[in-house]
Write an enzyme that holds these catalytic residues in place. Structure first.
Site, short mmCIF file in Angstrom:
data_model
loop_
_atom_site.label_atom_id
_atom_site.label_comp_id
_atom_site.label_asym_id
_atom_site.label_seq_id
_atom_site.Cartn_x
_atom_site.Cartn_y
_atom_site.Cartn_z
N SER A 50 0.87 -1.18 0.00
CA SER A 50 0.00 0.00 0.00
C SER A 50 0.90 1.22 0.00
O SER A 50 2.09 1.11 0.27
CB SER A 50 -0.90 0.02 1.23
OG SER A 50 -1.78 1.13 1.20
N ARG A 106 -0.46 -4.12 -6.86
CA ARG A 106 -1.65 -4.72 -6.25
C ARG A 106 -2.89 -4.03 -6.80
O ARG A 106 -2.90 -2.81 -6.97
CB ARG A 106 -1.62 -4.56 -4.72
CG ARG A 106 -2.67 -5.37 -3.98
CD ARG A 106 -2.37 -6.85 -4.04
NE ARG A 106 -3.26 -7.65 -3.21
CZ ARG A 106 -4.38 -8.22 -3.65
NH1 ARG A 106 -4.77 -8.05 -4.90
NH2 ARG A 106 -5.11 -8.96 -2.84
N THR A 116 -6.89 1.65 4.80
CA THR A 116 -6.46 0.88 5.97
C THR A 116 -7.38 1.11 7.15
O THR A 116 -7.79 0.16 7.83
CB THR A 116 -5.01 1.24 6.35
OG1 THR A 116 -4.15 0.98 5.24
CG2 THR A 116 -4.55 0.43 7.55
N CYS A 170 -0.57 -6.70 -17.33
CA CYS A 170 0.19 -7.35 -16.25
C CYS A 170 1.45 -6.55 -15.97
O CYS A 170 2.23 -6.27 -16.88
CB CYS A 170 0.56 -8.77 -16.65
SG CYS A 170 1.67 -9.56 -15.45
N CYS A 183 4.71 -13.84 -11.08
CA CYS A 183 3.46 -13.24 -10.59
C CYS A 183 3.64 -12.60 -9.21
O CYS A 183 4.13 -13.23 -8.27
CB CYS A 183 2.38 -14.32 -10.52
SG CYS A 183 0.79 -13.72 -9.93
N CYS A 226 -1.05 -9.50 -8.03
CA CYS A 226 -1.82 -8.25 -8.05
C CYS A 226 -3.28 -8.47 -8.43
O CYS A 226 -4.13 -7.65 -8.13
CB CYS A 226 -1.17 -7.23 -8.99
SG CYS A 226 -1.36 -7.58 -10.75
N CYS A 259 -4.96 -9.49 -13.88
CA CYS A 259 -5.36 -10.35 -14.99
C CYS A 259 -6.75 -10.92 -14.77
O CYS A 259 -7.56 -11.01 -15.70
CB CYS A 259 -4.34 -11.47 -15.18
SG CYS A 259 -4.07 -12.50 -13.72
#
Length: 543
Positions: A54, A299, A335, A487, A512, A515, A518
């Site tokens: 984050s 992410r 958050t 991606c 990968c 995130c 895709c």
């Protein structure tokens, strides 16, 4: 081999802010009221925080309620927020805009959310919560009556062919009276729950963004502890929702990133390359020249807000955090709302277990609606969807909401599913991105290297295709193979197909970073992201 089973009162899937807050609140309530309540938290990352990414500027309102003496307990909130800047960038310049009221950060802190979660896990364990990192919940278990019984972790030591290897170990079943799903954005188990219990009926579709982040160590001369900078404008087209963040903290550290709404229409657009290009802007690159890039990650984030919140309870379980979608987009913060959702869910679950009643947990959504969190999300519900009118339309409407309507408009704007927004390649103009210079801008593979991503190669690919022929038959000819661009980790690439001619999709699942983009943006919804072997994926140290 049969799976062993463990019994708990509550199992929580995911050791992020919402899951850990739920665990802490449950054990606190149990201690206060003299109840013995067993709580377990599963985390798919190799350690707590390994998969947490984050910005992050944190508002402490929920933390103040959960752990009032967090300062005395050494919470890693060390950098107070300082000056706010909000810039509009043109190709070669830019100018300051008034900082929107929701983006004022006085009283907030610049943090590594991964480190905050590690600290929260310590507080949870001190209260008697069992925290198990490296165990990926891969399956939801059900009772004969259809209610959730718990979850099972994935087996270890399964080969590429799906057959057990010499290292095979079966998964573990974790049974619970209630299971709290805190998987984060686009949770793989939550997707199945949404379908099984029709949790999205009657609500707007969820809409998402992708956030791409880097951590830099910069020259002391340009480091301004506490400085918070957000930009909009160049380089993203004006019909694309997107912008940047830059947070100065610690010892010459700068957290920098870019968010692009996944409702963009041009299949040639690459969020990763937009970010790399943005760093070359004259008002940006001066911070990073002679600096050192330390880490990288990406992410997806749920941007739908109030009108996209699904039904939160079902027999045997509840949803909390970003898996349900509690991000306050105008604030660029989630958050505090994720933590509050975990606390409210914990209170409702505790009351349900204490009363020993059957059926789904009650009172959670009602408590959420009445809380400061519910009021906060409802007030800003129209700002993100207003950007369907383009950047200037969205900014104009956002100003009207912020200074005039203040959330009391008698209407609620809607969303559409992001994968439906993508136009055919024949309708769009290709985008020629500059080559990375290796100093300020970089390629995908060197970036993934900094995420410390690792997947055991001899395991089934966790990026599954419903139909192996669709990428070549549909996505490549009609959409110019957008997988290779949306991606941010170089997982998908089209390579020459020597046998059949033309090109075929190659999936480099080892790259990968989890995130989930895709799974969200694939125009044919042919990609289904599932959890890999437990502990695999990125290992973010301070993200």
């Amino acid at each position: 081999m049969e799976r062993e089973a463990m019994e708990f009162d509550v199992v929580i899937v995911g050791a992020g802010p919402s899951g850990l807050s739920a665990a802490i609140r449950l054990r606190t309530l149990a201690a206060e009221q003299g109840h013995d309540l067993s709580v377990c938290v599963l985390e798919k990352g190799s350690e707590v925080g390994a998969h947490i990414l984050s910005g992050a500027v944190i508002e402490t309102r929920a933390l103040d309620e959960l752990i009032p003496d967090w300062r005395d307990k050494g919470a890693p909130l060390d950098q107070a927020a300082g000056k706010d800047e909000f810039l509009f960038l043109t190709k070669g310049g830019g100018f300051k805009l008034p900082t929107p009221p929701q983006m004022h950060n006085k009283g907030n802190y610049i943090v590594s959310l991964g480190n905050v979660c590690r600290w929260l896990a310590e507080q949870a364990e001190a209260l008697g919560v069992e925290v198990y990192p490296g165990f990926a919940a891969a399956e939801v278990l059900y009772h004969e009556d259809g209610s959730v019984k718990g979850v099972a972790t994935g087996a270890m030591g399964v080969g590429k062919d799906g057959e057990p290897t010499a290292l095979f170990e079966p998964g573990m079943e974790l049974h619970a009276r209630q299971t709290i799903f805190a998987e984060g954005c686009r949770g793989s188990l939550t997707k199945g729950l949404m379908d099984r219990f029709k949790l999205r009926e009657g609500v707007q579709p969820q809409t998402y963004g992708i956030g791409i982040k880097e951590l830099w160590e910069v020259e002391p001369a340009v480091h301004k502890p506490g400085l918070i900078v957000h930009t909009i404008g160049w380089p993203v087209p004006r019909d694309v929702y997107g912008g940047s963040f830059m947070y100065h903290f610690g010892d010459n550290m700068v957290a920098v990133g870019f968010v692009v709404g996944l409702d963009y229409t041009n299949p040639y657009l690459s969020p990763f390359d937009e970010f790399q290009q943005w760093k070359t802007h004259p008002k940006v690159r001066t911070y990073f020249e002679n600096g050192r890039r330390v880490s990288y990650g990406a992410r997806a984030l749920a941007e739908g807000g109030w009108q996209s919140i699904p039904k939160l309870t079902f027999p045997g379980g509840v949803l909390v955090g970003d898996t349900a979608g509690f991000l306050n987009v105008p604030k660029i913060k989630g958050t505090h709302t994720a933590m509050k959702s975990g606390m409210l869910a914990a209170e409702a679950v505790f009351a349900h277990l204490k009363a020993d009643t059957a059926g789904a947990v009650t009172g959670y959504r009602e408590a959420l609606d009445k809380s400061w969190m519910g009021k906060e999300l409802k007030q800003v519900r129209n700002i993100r969807p207003s950007f369907k009118w383009g950047m200037w339309g969205g900014l104009t409407y956002s100003a009207l909401e912020a200074y005039g309507l203040r959330g009391y408009a008698p209407w609620t704007l809607g969303h559409h599913e992001d994968h439906t927004a993508l136009k055919k390649a024949s309708e769009c103009k290709p985008i020629d991105y500059p080559k990375p210079d290796g100093k300020i801008s970089f390629d995908r593979l060197s970036s993934v290297y900094l995420s410390n991503t690792n997947h055991e190669e001899n395991q089934p690919c966790h990026l599954t295709l419903k139909d192996d022929a669709v990428p070549k038959r549909v996505n490549l000819p009609e959409y110019a193979g957008p997988e290779a661009r949306f991606c941010p980790a170089g997982v998908y690439e089209f390579v020459d197909d020597a046998e059949a001619g033309g090109q075929k999709l190659q999936i480099n699942f080892q790259n990968c970073v989890h995130c989930k983009t895709c799974d969200i943006k694939d125009p044919t919804q042919n990609i289904n992201w599932v959890v890999p072997q437990g502990g695999d994926g990125p290992n973010y140290p301070n993200m």
